[in-house]
Write a protein that holds these residues in place. Structure first.
Motif, PDB file in Angstrom:
ATOM      1  N   THR A  73       0.855  -1.188   0.000  1.00 29.67           N
ATOM      2  CA  THR A  73       0.000   0.000   0.000  1.00 29.67           C
ATOM      3  C   THR A  73       0.885   1.230   0.000  1.00 29.67           C
ATOM      4  OG1 THR A  73      -1.686  -1.159   1.258  1.00 29.67           O
ATOM      5  CG2 THR A  73      -1.851   1.226   1.164  1.00 29.67           C
ATOM      6  N   GLY A  77      -5.987   3.813  -0.072  1.00 29.05           N
ATOM      7  CA  GLY A  77      -7.102   3.161  -0.732  1.00 29.05           C
ATOM      8  C   GLY A  77      -6.789   2.394  -2.006  1.00 29.05           C
ATOM      9  N   VAL A  79      -4.758  -1.001  -3.266  1.00 29.53           N
ATOM     10  CA  VAL A  79      -3.976  -2.167  -2.912  1.00 29.53           C
ATOM     11  C   VAL A  79      -3.228  -2.657  -4.145  1.00 29.53           C
ATOM     12  CG1 VAL A  79      -4.030  -4.496  -1.967  1.00 29.53           C
ATOM     13  CG2 VAL A  79      -5.678  -2.795  -1.179  1.00 29.53           C
ATOM     14  N   HIS A  89      12.082  -2.524   0.514  1.00 34.97           N
ATOM     15  CA  HIS A  89      11.193  -1.403   0.759  1.00 34.97           C
ATOM     16  C   HIS A  89      10.705  -0.874  -0.582  1.00 34.97           C
ATOM     17  CE1 HIS A  89      12.390  -1.541   4.935  1.00 34.97           C
ATOM     18  NE2 HIS A  89      13.650  -1.567   4.560  1.00 34.97           N
ATOM     19  N   VAL A 125       7.982   5.271   8.126  1.00 35.23           N
ATOM     20  CA  VAL A 125       8.232   3.928   8.627  1.00 35.23           C
ATOM     21  C   VAL A 125       6.956   3.379   9.242  1.00 35.23           C
ATOM     22  CG1 VAL A 125       9.606   2.525  10.180  1.00 35.23           C
ATOM     23  CG2 VAL A 125      10.609   4.562   9.132  1.00 35.23           C
ATOM     24  N   THR A 126       6.413   2.342   8.685  1.00 39.25           N
ATOM     25  CA  THR A 126       5.259   1.674   9.288  1.00 39.25           C
ATOM     26  C   THR A 126       5.758   0.429  10.000  1.00 39.25           C
ATOM     27  OG1 THR A 126       3.813   2.441   7.535  1.00 39.25           O
ATOM     28  CG2 THR A 126       3.009   0.639   8.884  1.00 39.25           C
ATOM     29  N   ILE A 127       5.490   0.339  11.261  1.00 39.19           N
ATOM     30  CA  ILE A 127       5.990  -0.755  12.070  1.00 39.19           C
ATOM     31  C   ILE A 127       4.832  -1.624  12.516  1.00 39.19           C
ATOM     32  CG2 ILE A 127       7.282  -1.351  14.161  1.00 39.19           C
ATOM     33  CD1 ILE A 127       8.394   1.548  14.059  1.00 39.19           C
ATOM     34  N   GLY A 129       3.821  -4.783  15.038  1.00 37.31           N
ATOM     35  CA  GLY A 129       4.320  -5.507  16.196  1.00 37.31           C
ATOM     36  C   GLY A 129       3.260  -5.595  17.260  1.00 37.31           C
TER      37      GLY A 129
ATOM     38  N   GLU B  71      -3.288  12.343   6.102  1.00 42.25           N
ATOM     39  CA  GLU B  71      -3.822  10.998   5.947  1.00 42.25           C
ATOM     40  C   GLU B  71      -2.768  10.009   6.407  1.00 42.25           C
ATOM     41  OE1 GLU B  71      -4.701  10.573   1.792  1.00 42.25           O
ATOM     42  OE2 GLU B  71      -6.662  11.516   2.005  1.00 42.25           O
ATOM     43  N   THR B  73      -2.099   5.743   6.267  1.00 44.59           N
ATOM     44  CA  THR B  73      -2.561   4.441   5.781  1.00 44.59           C
ATOM     45  C   THR B  73      -1.717   3.358   6.425  1.00 44.59           C
ATOM     46  OG1 THR B  73      -3.167   5.413   3.674  1.00 44.59           O
ATOM     47  CG2 THR B  73      -3.013   3.016   3.762  1.00 44.59           C
ATOM     48  N   THR B  74      -2.322   2.565   7.272  1.00 45.60           N
ATOM     49  CA  THR B  74      -1.581   1.506   7.950  1.00 45.60           C
ATOM     50  C   THR B  74      -2.031   0.130   7.513  1.00 45.60           C
ATOM     51  OG1 THR B  74      -3.155   1.568   9.771  1.00 45.60           O
ATOM     52  CG2 THR B  74      -1.165   2.901  10.010  1.00 45.60           C
ATOM     53  N   GLU B  75      -3.200   0.036   6.917  1.00 48.32           N
ATOM     54  CA  GLU B  75      -3.696  -1.237   6.412  1.00 48.32           C
ATOM     55  C   GLU B  75      -4.335  -0.964   5.065  1.00 48.32           C
ATOM     56  OE1 GLU B  75      -7.185  -2.524   8.859  1.00 48.32           O
ATOM     57  OE2 GLU B  75      -6.937  -0.558   9.791  1.00 48.32           O
ATOM     58  N   ALA B  76      -4.307  -1.982   4.203  1.00 51.38           N
ATOM     59  CA  ALA B  76      -4.793  -1.809   2.845  1.00 51.38           C
ATOM     60  C   ALA B  76      -6.221  -1.275   2.818  1.00 51.38           C
ATOM     61  CB  ALA B  76      -4.713  -3.136   2.105  1.00 51.38           C
ATOM     62  N   GLY B  77      -6.404  -0.167   2.098  1.00 52.70           N
ATOM     63  CA  GLY B  77      -7.741   0.294   1.828  1.00 52.70           C
ATOM     64  C   GLY B  77      -8.464   1.027   2.950  1.00 52.70           C
ATOM     65  N   VAL B  79      -8.317   4.568   5.058  1.00 54.86           N
ATOM     66  CA  VAL B  79      -7.688   5.867   5.244  1.00 54.86           C
ATOM     67  C   VAL B  79      -8.019   6.383   6.636  1.00 54.86           C
ATOM     68  CG1 VAL B  79      -7.462   8.209   4.358  1.00 54.86           C
ATOM     69  CG2 VAL B  79      -7.933   6.325   2.781  1.00 54.86           C
ATOM     70  N   HIS B  90       4.510   5.630  12.701  1.00 55.10           N
ATOM     71  CA  HIS B  90       3.366   4.960  13.316  1.00 55.10           C
ATOM     72  C   HIS B  90       3.669   3.523  13.665  1.00 55.10           C
ATOM     73  CE1 HIS B  90       1.253   8.402  11.431  1.00 55.10           C
ATOM     74  NE2 HIS B  90       0.792   8.428  12.650  1.00 55.10           N
ATOM     75  N   PHE B  91       3.265   3.176  14.862  1.00 58.68           N
ATOM     76  CA  PHE B  91       3.380   1.800  15.336  1.00 58.68           C
ATOM     77  C   PHE B  91       1.984   1.197  15.312  1.00 58.68           C
ATOM     78  CE2 PHE B  91       3.264  -1.560  18.413  1.00 58.68           C
ATOM     79  CZ  PHE B  91       4.517  -2.162  18.332  1.00 58.68           C
ATOM     80  N   VAL B  92       1.846   0.070  14.594  1.00 59.83           N
ATOM     81  CA  VAL B  92       0.541  -0.589  14.491  1.00 59.83           C
ATOM     82  C   VAL B  92       0.549  -1.857  15.335  1.00 59.83           C
ATOM     83  CG1 VAL B  92      -1.111  -1.661  12.922  1.00 59.83           C
ATOM     84  CG2 VAL B  92       0.277   0.282  12.146  1.00 59.83           C
ATOM     85  N   ASP B  93      -0.314  -1.926  16.286  1.00 57.40           N
ATOM     86  CA  ASP B  93      -0.450  -3.149  17.085  1.00 57.40           C
ATOM     87  C   ASP B  93      -1.147  -4.187  16.216  1.00 57.40           C
ATOM     88  OD1 ASP B  93      -1.479  -5.186  18.794  1.00 57.40           O
ATOM     89  OD2 ASP B  93      -1.262  -3.836  20.499  1.00 57.40           O
ATOM     90  N   HIS B 124       8.153  -1.328   7.594  1.00 57.71           N
ATOM     91  CA  HIS B 124       8.223  -1.065   6.155  1.00 57.71           C
ATOM     92  C   HIS B 124       8.478   0.409   5.944  1.00 57.71           C
ATOM     93  CE1 HIS B 124       7.248  -2.171   1.975  1.00 57.71           C
ATOM     94  NE2 HIS B 124       7.032  -0.869   1.896  1.00 57.71           N
TER      95      HIS B 124
END
Ligand SMILES: [Mn+2]
Ligand SMILES: [Mn+2]
Ligand SMILES: [Zn+2]
Ligand SMILES: [Zn+2]
Lengths: 138, 138
Positions: A73, A77, A79, A89, A125-127, A129, B71, B73-77, B79, B90-93, B124
């Motif tokens: 991504t 929006g 994919v 990367h 940087v998207t992490i 965990g 905006e 975007t941490t997961e596909a699709g 926002v 950003h840290f995504v649990d 990433h």
DNA sequence: TCTGTATTTAGAATAGTTCTAAACGTGGAC
DNA sequence: GTCCACGTTTAGAACTATTCTAAATACAGA
């Protein structure tokens, strides 16, 4: 042959049907990080039967689930799909949206330059965990 | 007052209407990186009139265009919107999808650890920029 | 007060993706 | 070799997120 797609699918537990083979073959042959519709358009005339969009989505989702390809991504929006599963990367050309693979070792210690081929405007940087301690910051 | 939303909007060239004020206020007060629908649900009963989704989208797009919010975007699709305009990642649990701000200086030289509060599974780097030379790799 | 312009609204339209139900194809069981 | 169960594919409906449209509204300035 460049790719033994049938073998690749088998070793990942995906039954190699004609539709899945031609989709996987297309993904393996490109570096363009195509969308689902890009895949559909590129592949639909390579089969003797009509191809359903549902099959394209089912196949892409199955290939992601089995680790044959990954989702990418780069813009809100949209994919994209990527058969390059090496550690890398992505460089996004902000003028064209083109997505280019950057091997992980190229970024051995993140700098704001990538060499003279690419001019870095920004990076994010998207992490992924898990939160370990319970120190909530909301 | 914690935020002078009216002043903030004015200085960014956005006329401060009641709808825009209440949307911006909500964004400034949260760290939750809400979606457009999250914003709509949170805000719709804070106005004496009925609120249209179109207004929420128009406002969010205007605030992004004027640099008041960004905006994410941490997961596909999906926002999400973020009023934190400081330099941060950003840290995504991966269990909950919760998005947590990580100040840029915390990642002064990218390591695979972030300290003991977060366990990094993967990260990433998305880079935005321009291709300078013409060495095509496709 | 009048009026032009920006804003908001409800709902239609669009785009991307998933779901549904029927048809199809195929690898064993016999 | 035939049959059948089950996985796969198909067309199109449904769904979700977002944008568009056209009419109503608000309101700053003349
Ligand atoms: Mn090939
Ligand atoms: Mn506030
Ligand atoms: Zn890639
Ligand atoms: Zn943030």
């Amino acid at each position: 042959m460049k790719h033994d797609v049938e073998e690749l699918l088998k070793t990942h537990g995906v039954k190699p049907t004609p539709q899945r083979m031609v989709i996987a073959e297309f993904l393996l042959d490109t570096h363009s990080h195509p969308t689902a519709d890009d895949v559909f358009q590129a592949v639909k005339d390579k089969l003797p039967v009509s191809l359903s969009r549902a099959t394209v989505y089912n196949t892409l989702n199955a290939l992601v689930a089995k680790g044959v390809i990954q989702e990418v991504t780069t813009e809100a929006g949209r994919v994209r799909y990527d058969a390059n599963m090496s550690d890398h990367h992505h460089f996004v050309d902000i003028e064209t949206g083109t997505v280019i693979d950057i091997p992980a070792e190229t970024l051995n210690q993140i700098k704001l330059e990538l060499g003279d081929q690419y001019k870095v405007r920004s990076f994010h940087v998207t992490i992924f965990g898990e939160v370990v301690s319970g120190k909530s910051k909301e």
